[in-house]
Design an enzyme around this catalytic site. Structure first.
Site, PDB file in Angstrom:
ATOM      1  N   LYS A   1      44.740  22.722  16.427  1.00 45.60           N
ATOM      2  CA  LYS A   1      44.783  22.173  17.783  1.00 45.60           C
ATOM      3  C   LYS A   1      43.609  22.651  18.615  1.00 45.60           C
ATOM      4  O   LYS A   1      43.122  21.924  19.472  1.00 45.60           O
ATOM      5  CB  LYS A   1      46.112  22.528  18.465  1.00 45.60           C
ATOM      6  CG  LYS A   1      47.263  21.701  17.944  1.00 45.60           C
ATOM      7  CD  LYS A   1      48.457  21.765  18.854  1.00 45.60           C
ATOM      8  CE  LYS A   1      49.594  20.917  18.293  1.00 45.60           C
ATOM      9  NZ  LYS A   1      50.847  21.138  18.969  1.00 45.60           N
TER      10      LYS A   1
ATOM     11  N   LYS B   1      50.202  14.903   7.258  1.00 48.34           N
ATOM     12  CA  LYS B   1      51.595  14.894   7.738  1.00 48.34           C
ATOM     13  C   LYS B   1      51.812  13.733   8.711  1.00 48.34           C
ATOM     14  O   LYS B   1      50.924  13.439   9.518  1.00 48.34           O
ATOM     15  CB  LYS B   1      51.831  16.234   8.455  1.00 48.34           C
ATOM     16  CG  LYS B   1      53.249  16.522   8.830  1.00 48.34           C
ATOM     17  CD  LYS B   1      53.328  17.773   9.696  1.00 48.34           C
ATOM     18  CE  LYS B   1      52.858  17.517  11.109  1.00 48.34           C
ATOM     19  NZ  LYS B   1      53.198  18.531  12.088  1.00 48.34           N
TER      20      LYS B   1
ATOM     21  N   LYS C   1      53.613  12.461  15.526  1.00 50.40           N
ATOM     22  CA  LYS C   1      53.801  11.586  16.683  1.00 50.40           C
ATOM     23  C   LYS C   1      52.485  11.358  17.409  1.00 50.40           C
ATOM     24  O   LYS C   1      52.364  10.446  18.207  1.00 50.40           O
ATOM     25  CB  LYS C   1      54.903  12.088  17.637  1.00 50.40           C
ATOM     26  CG  LYS C   1      54.926  13.572  17.989  1.00 50.40           C
ATOM     27  CD  LYS C   1      56.017  13.851  19.031  1.00 50.40           C
ATOM     28  CE  LYS C   1      57.049  14.888  18.751  1.00 50.40           C
ATOM     29  NZ  LYS C   1      56.733  16.262  18.550  1.00 50.40           N
TER      30      LYS C   1
END
Ligand code: TYM
Length: 342
Positions: free
Chosen positions: A126, A206, A209
């Site tokens: 991130k 993966k 969302k």
């Protein structure tokens, strides 16, 4: 007359788990969230005392738009209930309604080392996308606080959370060792199948969302048509066999999805599709996905539209969560030497 012996109600082991309301570009919960975590949360309600949070404070680490955060936080709470979390049996609450989470995170920040936070995969990933704030760095410490405050014995999550759980365990052990037994050291529960649902467009990634490609992810709010289209367009492996294996990441993922949605093993699914083609497999998989998601979506809209009922559930959840979390926080404060007034 003899009075019957009083039987003490058995204390059930405690579960804590949580989801973020947003992790980037919006969206809602995905079938990855459902299969990797939520579905198991529902089943575990039978045998455990369950506490399920919506971790809105965690979501702040990447600066979501305030109106979107507000909406998605309530969406996630409603989705828990639509998926089968029974607020009569389990605690459902919003993390920001329980100040003890941030307070306990501070205590644990004083125990976590820079090195162990720096090596967290999610932080590394991130911080490449967003300018790394301190909140993102200590994110897993807040996660540890979430879990430890409820003295959780077990934490059901998908595989991507394994490293964070290891940190939670280490922090609990370190604290207990330094002072004395204060926090329960939690075990992690990762399902055998579906712990890592992969993107429909890139089976090495993966399902998330926040994927920029909308075709990669099935959301729990997708319509039947959207689900069918996404399955139809899902990438496959070369060859035409409906078989899983290390050399067939796309089919492995799709077969696992089929297995979870129909309650069969991957081996049985392979057997079922022996000699059949991709088109037939995808059509059956789409039917199975729609059958799994559609009832949840319907319940979700009903629950989300009853604002007063959802409010009441979250209010009750917050009261009970505050009571339980404060009990642990007070204990930790005392052990650390903070003054308690008579
Ligand atoms: P989050 O919000 O990213 O995901 C919520 C849960 O869904 C699982 N999951 C998946 N499982 C299988 N396949 C996938 N593609 C997939 N995507 C997501 C996650 O493993 C997780 O169980 N840091 C946590 C939130 C959190 C938390 C906690 C979890 C905060 N405090 C305390 C447990 C206990 C997170 O970002 O999850």
């Amino acid at each position: 007359m003899n009075t019957p012996p009083q039987t003490q109600p058995q204390k059930r082991p405690i579960i804590f788990s949580a989801m973020q309301p947003t992790s980037g570009s919006g969206g809602g919960l995905t079938i990855g969230n459902y299969i990797g975590a939520l579905k198991n949360w529902v089943e575990l309600q039978k045998d455990y005392d369950c506490v399920y949070g919506v971790v809105d404070l965690h979501a702040l680490t990447i600066h979501p738009e305030p109106a979107a955060l507000r909406k998605q936080t309530l969406d996630v709470a409603a989705m828990y209930i639509a998926s089968g979390i029974d607020p009569e049996k389990s605690l459902v609450f919003l993390q920001s309604h329980v100040p003890a989470h941030a307070q306990c995170a501070w205590l644990l920040n004083c125990f976590a080392s820079m090195g162990e936070c720096q090596k967290m995969t999610q932080f590394k990933e991130k911080s490449e996308k967003h300018s790394a704030r301190v909140g993102l760095f200590t994110y897993p410490v807040l996660q540890a606080a979430d879990i430890l405050l409820y003295q959780a014995n077990l934490v059901p999550v998908g595989e991507d959370q394994k490293q964070h759980l290891e940190l939670s365990r280490n922090l609990a052990e370190r604290f207990n060792h330094h002072y004395s037994e204060t926090f329960t050291v939690p075990e992690v529960f990762i399902p055998k199948v579906g712990a890592r649902v992969m993107s429909l467009q890139d089976p090495t990634k993966k399902m998330s969302k926040s994927d920029e490609n909308p075709k990669a992810t099935i959301f729990l709010t997708d319509s039947a048509d959207e689900i069918r289209n996404k399955i139809k367009r899902a990438v496959t492996d070369s060859g035409s066999e409906i078989r899983s294996g290390d050399d067939r990441p796309a089919l492995t993922n799709l077969l696992e999805l089929y297995g979870v949605a129909t309650g069969t093993s991957v081996e049985a699914a392979e057997q079922h599709f022996l000699g059949k083609g991709y088109a037939e497999f995808k059509a059956e998989l789409a039917d199975a996905m729609v059958a799994m998601v559609e009832p949840i979506t319907k319940r979700f809209h009903a629950i989300r539209n009853d604002k007063a009922a959802l409010n009441a559930i979250l209010k009750k959840g917050a009261e009970e969560a505050n009571r339980r979390a404060m009990r642990t926080l007070r204990k930790a404060y005392k052990k650390m030497g903070l003054v308690e007034l008579e």
